[in-house]
Design an enzyme around this catalytic site. Structure first.
Site, PDB file in Angstrom:
ATOM      1  N   ARG A   5      -1.280  -8.198  14.670  1.00  0.00           N
ATOM      2  CA  ARG A   5      -1.987  -6.626  13.970  1.00  0.00           C
ATOM      3  C   ARG A   5      -2.357  -7.130  12.187  1.00  0.00           C
ATOM      4  O   ARG A   5      -3.156  -6.530  11.693  1.00  0.00           O
ATOM      5  CB  ARG A   5      -0.275  -5.794  13.401  1.00  0.00           C
ATOM      6  CG  ARG A   5       0.341  -5.211  14.459  1.00  0.00           C
ATOM      7  CD  ARG A   5       1.092  -4.485  13.675  1.00  0.00           C
ATOM      8  NE  ARG A   5       0.957  -3.145  12.941  1.00  0.00           N
ATOM      9  CZ  ARG A   5       1.612  -3.042  12.059  1.00  0.00           C
ATOM     10  NH1 ARG A   5       2.971  -3.137  12.039  1.00  0.00           N
ATOM     11  NH2 ARG A   5       2.293  -1.600  11.485  1.00  0.00           N
TER      12      ARG A   5
ATOM     13  N   ARG B 274      10.107  -7.893   5.162  1.00  0.00           N
ATOM     14  CA  ARG B 274      10.263  -6.729   6.346  1.00  0.00           C
ATOM     15  C   ARG B 274      10.775  -6.222   7.594  1.00  0.00           C
ATOM     16  O   ARG B 274      11.660  -5.501   7.579  1.00  0.00           O
ATOM     17  CB  ARG B 274       8.978  -5.887   6.522  1.00  0.00           C
ATOM     18  CG  ARG B 274       9.559  -4.103   6.042  1.00  0.00           C
ATOM     19  CD  ARG B 274       8.027  -3.825   5.513  1.00  0.00           C
ATOM     20  NE  ARG B 274       7.543  -3.771   6.608  1.00  0.00           N
ATOM     21  CZ  ARG B 274       5.559  -2.579   6.251  1.00  0.00           C
ATOM     22  NH1 ARG B 274       5.576  -2.679   4.588  1.00  0.00           N
ATOM     23  NH2 ARG B 274       5.051  -2.848   7.502  1.00  0.00           N
TER      24      ARG B 274
ATOM     25  N   ARG C  83      11.788  -3.667  12.260  1.00  0.00           N
ATOM     26  CA  ARG C  83      10.661  -2.743  13.085  1.00  0.00           C
ATOM     27  C   ARG C  83      10.308  -3.085  14.324  1.00  0.00           C
ATOM     28  O   ARG C  83       9.907  -4.383  13.955  1.00  0.00           O
ATOM     29  CB  ARG C  83       9.972  -2.204  11.649  1.00  0.00           C
ATOM     30  CG  ARG C  83       9.588  -1.381  11.402  1.00  0.00           C
ATOM     31  CD  ARG C  83       8.474  -1.092  10.099  1.00  0.00           C
ATOM     32  NE  ARG C  83       7.139  -0.780  10.078  1.00  0.00           N
ATOM     33  CZ  ARG C  83       6.363  -0.268   9.368  1.00  0.00           C
ATOM     34  NH1 ARG C  83       7.170  -0.092   9.038  1.00  0.00           N
ATOM     35  NH2 ARG C  83       5.140  -0.882  10.041  1.00  0.00           N
TER      36      ARG C  83
ATOM     37  N   ARG D  92      -8.576   3.131   9.284  1.00  0.00           N
ATOM     38  CA  ARG D  92      -8.937   2.115   9.518  1.00  0.00           C
ATOM     39  C   ARG D  92      -9.436   1.508  10.705  1.00  0.00           C
ATOM     40  O   ARG D  92     -10.007   0.526  10.852  1.00  0.00           O
ATOM     41  CB  ARG D  92      -7.470   1.414  10.356  1.00  0.00           C
ATOM     42  CG  ARG D  92      -6.012   1.481   9.668  1.00  0.00           C
ATOM     43  CD  ARG D  92      -5.406   1.125  10.421  1.00  0.00           C
ATOM     44  NE  ARG D  92      -3.970   0.395  10.217  1.00  0.00           N
ATOM     45  CZ  ARG D  92      -2.630   0.709   9.523  1.00  0.00           C
ATOM     46  NH1 ARG D  92      -2.642   1.887   9.947  1.00  0.00           N
ATOM     47  NH2 ARG D  92      -1.732   0.619   9.651  1.00  0.00           N
TER      48      ARG D  92
ATOM     49  N   LYS E 280       0.929  -1.193   0.091  1.00  0.00           N
ATOM     50  CA  LYS E 280       0.286  -0.264  -0.132  1.00  0.00           C
ATOM     51  C   LYS E 280       0.889   0.996  -0.209  1.00  0.00           C
ATOM     52  O   LYS E 280       0.738   1.700  -0.662  1.00  0.00           O
ATOM     53  CB  LYS E 280      -0.816  -0.327   1.205  1.00  0.00           C
ATOM     54  CG  LYS E 280      -2.430   1.333   1.657  1.00  0.00           C
ATOM     55  CD  LYS E 280      -2.978   0.433   2.846  1.00  0.00           C
ATOM     56  CE  LYS E 280      -2.510  -0.033   3.688  1.00  0.00           C
ATOM     57  NZ  LYS E 280      -1.809   0.884   4.740  1.00  0.00           N
TER      58      LYS E 280
HETATM   59  P1  AMP Z   1       1.770   1.671   9.673  1.00  0.00           P
HETATM   60  O1  AMP Z   1       2.678   2.269   9.265  1.00  0.00           O
HETATM   61  O2  AMP Z   1      -0.307   2.396   8.796  1.00  0.00           O
HETATM   62  O3  AMP Z   1       1.440   0.627   9.474  1.00  0.00           O
HETATM   63  O4  AMP Z   1       1.206   2.208  11.100  1.00  0.00           O
HETATM   64  C1  AMP Z   1       1.752   1.571  12.091  1.00  0.00           C
HETATM   65  C2  AMP Z   1       0.908   1.924  12.870  1.00  0.00           C
HETATM   66  O5  AMP Z   1       0.532   3.154  13.529  1.00  0.00           O
HETATM   67  C3  AMP Z   1      -0.346   1.104  13.424  1.00  0.00           C
HETATM   68  O6  AMP Z   1       0.044  -0.121  13.439  1.00  0.00           O
HETATM   69  C4  AMP Z   1      -0.984   1.870  14.695  1.00  0.00           C
HETATM   70  O7  AMP Z   1      -0.613   1.206  15.764  1.00  0.00           O
HETATM   71  C5  AMP Z   1      -0.670   3.279  14.467  1.00  0.00           C
HETATM   72  N1  AMP Z   1      -1.994   3.486  13.519  1.00  0.00           N
HETATM   73  C6  AMP Z   1      -1.487   3.805  11.808  1.00  0.00           C
HETATM   74  N2  AMP Z   1      -2.553   4.462  10.913  1.00  0.00           N
HETATM   75  C7  AMP Z   1      -3.817   4.652  11.854  1.00  0.00           C
HETATM   76  C8  AMP Z   1      -5.055   4.787  11.583  1.00  0.00           C
HETATM   77  N3  AMP Z   1      -5.283   5.122  10.806  1.00  0.00           N
HETATM   78  N4  AMP Z   1      -5.556   4.207  12.906  1.00  0.00           N
HETATM   79  C9  AMP Z   1      -5.121   4.161  14.317  1.00  0.00           C
HETATM   80  N5  AMP Z   1      -4.042   4.062  14.309  1.00  0.00           N
HETATM   81  C10 AMP Z   1      -3.206   3.842  13.385  1.00  0.00           C
END
Ligand code: AMP
Length: 190
Positions: free
Chosen positions: A144, A127, A133, A88, A13
């Site tokens: 997750r 990754r 990470r 989300r 994505k």
């Molecule tokens: P991502 O890089 O998009 O996978 O986001 C990393 C982390 O940020 C996620 O595991 C959540 O803890 C938090 N996060 C990112 N976007 C959101 C969202 N729209 N709502 C809630 N938590 C978010």
């Protein structure tokens, strides 16, 4: 063009969002990047978000929604944006819809990049190795993925009802997936 890009972690994505933003001159808004930045800078939001993120949990809606709506109200978002990692939850989708409708606007298209779960877990493991990470450790990644899958199907249903959802096959090279995605965008902008 205003768009939301959906896909589970590992679906490509973020990569696709960057390519689309570049090709179409859209602002790329990644809530994950914004939150990681807030954590790194030690802002109040970052401090609140940090615990949830390191546990692989979603940051509460009220924190993320405010952050996102503020970002897309900036002048550099006026030519259009692509949201990566937001919404989300249905509550987030609803809040975004309400904010846009208040300005007689809406989301034009919501491509959902679909990749089978076993392939996603493989990609996440790779990754984690490369980037180190913390939130991509295998046990955390699986949790997750399950959490996200649930929330994401709700979000997909929301946009299905609003007529903007389209599925994109996410199996293949970055270029192949991009071509499929771009064809959907072309259809909407034509
Ligand atoms: P991502 O890089 O998009 O996978 O986001 C990393 C982390 O940020 C996620 O595991 C959540 O803890 C938090 N996060 C990112 N976007 C959101 C969202 N729209 N709502 C809630 N938590 C978010």
């Amino acid at each position: 063009m205003k768009m939301v890009l959906l896909g589970l972690i590992g679906a490509g994505k973020g990569t696709q969002a960057k390519l689309v933003a570049e090709r179409r001159g859209l602002l790329h808004v990644s809530t994950g990047d914004m939150l990681r930045e807030a954590v790194a800078q030690g802002t109040a939001l970052g401090t609140q978000a940090n615990d949830y993120m390191s546990r692989g949990e979603l940051v509460p809606d009220e924190l993320v929604i405010g952050m996102l709506l503020e970002r897309i109200s900036q002048p550099d978002a006026s030519a259009g944006f692509i949201l990566d990692g937001f919404p989300r939850t249905v509550a987030q989708a609803d809040a975004l819809q309400t904010a846009l409708e208040a300005e007689s606007q809406g989301i034009d298209i919501v491509p959902f990049i679909r990749v089978p779960e076993d392939m996603l877990l493989e990609r996440i493991a790779k990754r984690a190795e490369i980037e180190g990470r913390v939130d991509d450790a295998p046990e955390v990644a699986q949790r997750r993925l399950r959490e996200q899958a649930e929330g994401l199907e709700g979000v997909a249903a929301f946009y299905g009802e609003h007529g903007a959802l389209c599925d994109v096959d996410g199996v293949g090279s970055v270029d192949e997936v991009f071509e499929r995605l771009d064809a959907e965008l072309e259809r909407v902008s034509a």
